[in-house]
Design an enzyme around this catalytic site. Structure first.
Site, short mmCIF file in Angstrom:
data_model
loop_
_atom_site.label_atom_id
_atom_site.label_comp_id
_atom_site.label_asym_id
_atom_site.label_seq_id
_atom_site.Cartn_x
_atom_site.Cartn_y
_atom_site.Cartn_z
N GLY A 149 0.81 -1.21 0.00
CA GLY A 149 0.00 0.00 0.00
C GLY A 149 0.84 1.27 0.00
O GLY A 149 2.07 1.24 0.14
N LEU A 156 -5.57 -9.99 6.82
CA LEU A 156 -6.18 -9.52 8.07
C LEU A 156 -7.46 -10.26 8.42
O LEU A 156 -7.88 -10.27 9.58
CB LEU A 156 -6.48 -8.02 7.98
CG LEU A 156 -5.28 -7.08 8.02
CD1 LEU A 156 -5.73 -5.64 7.81
CD2 LEU A 156 -4.52 -7.21 9.34
N TYR A 191 -14.78 13.39 13.99
CA TYR A 191 -16.11 13.31 13.38
C TYR A 191 -17.21 13.13 14.44
O TYR A 191 -16.97 12.60 15.51
CB TYR A 191 -16.16 12.15 12.37
CG TYR A 191 -15.43 12.48 11.09
CD1 TYR A 191 -16.13 12.85 9.95
CD2 TYR A 191 -14.04 12.45 11.05
CE1 TYR A 191 -15.46 13.17 8.78
CE2 TYR A 191 -13.36 12.77 9.87
CZ TYR A 191 -14.08 13.13 8.75
OH TYR A 191 -13.41 13.46 7.61
N ARG A 205 -16.82 23.66 16.36
CA ARG A 205 -15.98 24.19 17.42
C ARG A 205 -14.93 25.12 16.82
O ARG A 205 -14.62 25.04 15.64
CB ARG A 205 -15.31 23.07 18.21
CG ARG A 205 -14.47 22.16 17.36
CD ARG A 205 -14.09 20.87 18.06
NE ARG A 205 -12.94 21.02 18.94
CZ ARG A 205 -12.46 20.03 19.69
NH1 ARG A 205 -13.06 18.84 19.68
NH2 ARG A 205 -11.41 20.22 20.45
N LYS A 222 -12.60 3.00 11.73
CA LYS A 222 -11.32 3.44 12.27
C LYS A 222 -11.41 3.70 13.77
O LYS A 222 -10.50 3.35 14.55
CB LYS A 222 -10.86 4.70 11.54
CG LYS A 222 -10.20 4.44 10.20
CD LYS A 222 -8.90 3.69 10.37
CE LYS A 222 -8.10 3.55 9.11
NZ LYS A 222 -6.86 2.76 9.31
#
Length: 338
Positions: free
Chosen positions: A11, A63, A131, A136, A159
């Site tokens: 990757g 994985l 997220y 803010r 994630k």
């Protein structure tokens, strides 16, 4: 020199982490799902300036499968867990992305613990931090976690839950195994192949004219080489154990700012880069029908600014100017397209 396992060596970020380790004198073992990709892995490293030779071993491990992980990690001092499960289509349910992410992370951590690995550095993401929050005025820090109960995309949810699972595992079952995480913002930089990150795809679409208008959102960006360098610091520095590190090169940029840098630095070669920003209402409407935009729906109209103060203070990490990275990204993508 010690041997380090890098998961996902074919990757984009995995290749740059492998390059950084080899350059620093480490031996590297890296995983691929198919050993037929070994020539590609070595070719990418060669483009990056390193003939890996016997300093690199490529092994098969997936994985989503227990097979191969015990052998992959045996004898390694540290693990850079960079790989993430990938889907070739839009998931029908969040669980199709979340469950493999959690299971894959725990698979690597269990193998590392059993092999007596000293430290695992896990590649997480700003998606596990920024997220699902109310607007803010202050930058996000490592103390923040994405709200998985909010209306966020499967990627950000996966994630976040995978990183939380990693911290829970080390706290409850780690038996001395150390963990650090690196949470990059949008990753840019020179490409070694056509294996693009989502941020690279956006730059490529700007340059080739296939992006008619710019989406209205702001986030941080960081050079892939600096993210790789931060992984090495997180692996070697005693102060990094048990810490999260945001990787970002400075204040957030709206996509229109990124486009402006491309036009300024690349001149006529950036003639197709859009100048018009899509109205927020139109972007939100598009997110209901376009899978790529849907993954960004929680960011539309938002400024997801974050700070890398912790990495800079604790580890002495110093990212390069992001304007230089944006220009080099464009140069690299244009060269690859020839």
């Amino acid at each position: 020199m010690a041997e380090v396992l890098v998961t996902g060596g074919s990757g984009y970020l995995g290749s740059w982490c492998t390059l950084a380790l080899l350059t620093a004198g480490f031996s590297v073992r890296t995983t691929v799902r198919d050993l037929a990709r070994e020539p590609q892995v070595r070719a990418q490293l060669l483009i990056g300036g390193v003939d890996a030779g016997e300093s690199l071993r490529v092994v098969r491990a997936d994985l989503q499968d227990d097979a191969g992980w015990r052998e992959a990690v045996a004898g390694c001092e540290a693990v850079l867990h960079v790989a993430s499960p990938t889907l070739t289509r839009v998931p029908r349910t969040d669980d199709e992305m979340v469950r493999p992410a959690i299971d894959g992370t725990l698979r690597v951590l269990r193998a590392a613990r059993k092999a007596g690995v000293r430290r695992v550095v896990m590649t997480s993401a700003i998606g596990a931090i920024a997220y699902g929050h109310a607007p803010r005025d202050t930058p996000f820090t490592e103390q923040d976690w994405t709200n998985v109960d909010a209306d966020i995309a499967p990627y950000q949810r996966s994630k976040t839950l995978a990183e939380r699972a990693a911290w829970d595992f080390v706290a409850g079952e780690g038996r001395g195994l150390e963990l650090s995480t690196v949470n990059p913002t949008g990753v840019l930089g020179p490409v070694l192949s056509a294996d693009y990150s989502p941020s690279l795809i956006a730059i490529a679409r700007m340059l080739d004219g296939s992006m008619p208008a710019l989406l209205p959102f702001a986030t941080g960006y960081v050079d892939v080489r600096d993210v790789a360098a931060l992984h090495l610091l997180a692996m070697t520095e005693p102060a990094a154990a048990g810490e999260r590190f945001i990787a970002t090169a400075g204040p957030s940029l709206w996509l229109r700012d990124v486009a402006a840098v491309l036009r300024d630095r690349l001149g006529e070669r950036a003639a197709k880069v859009p100048t018009r920003e899509m109205p927020l209402w139109a972007a939100r409407a598009l997110s209901r029908v376009n899978p790529q935009v849907r993954s960004l729906r929680a960011a539309l109209g938002r400024d997801l600014d974050a700070t890398a103060e912790r990495a800079e203070r604790l580890l002495g990490w110093k990212p390069r100017p992001i304007e230089d990275t944006i220009a080099e990204t464009g140069e690299s993508l244009l060269a690859l397209a020839k």
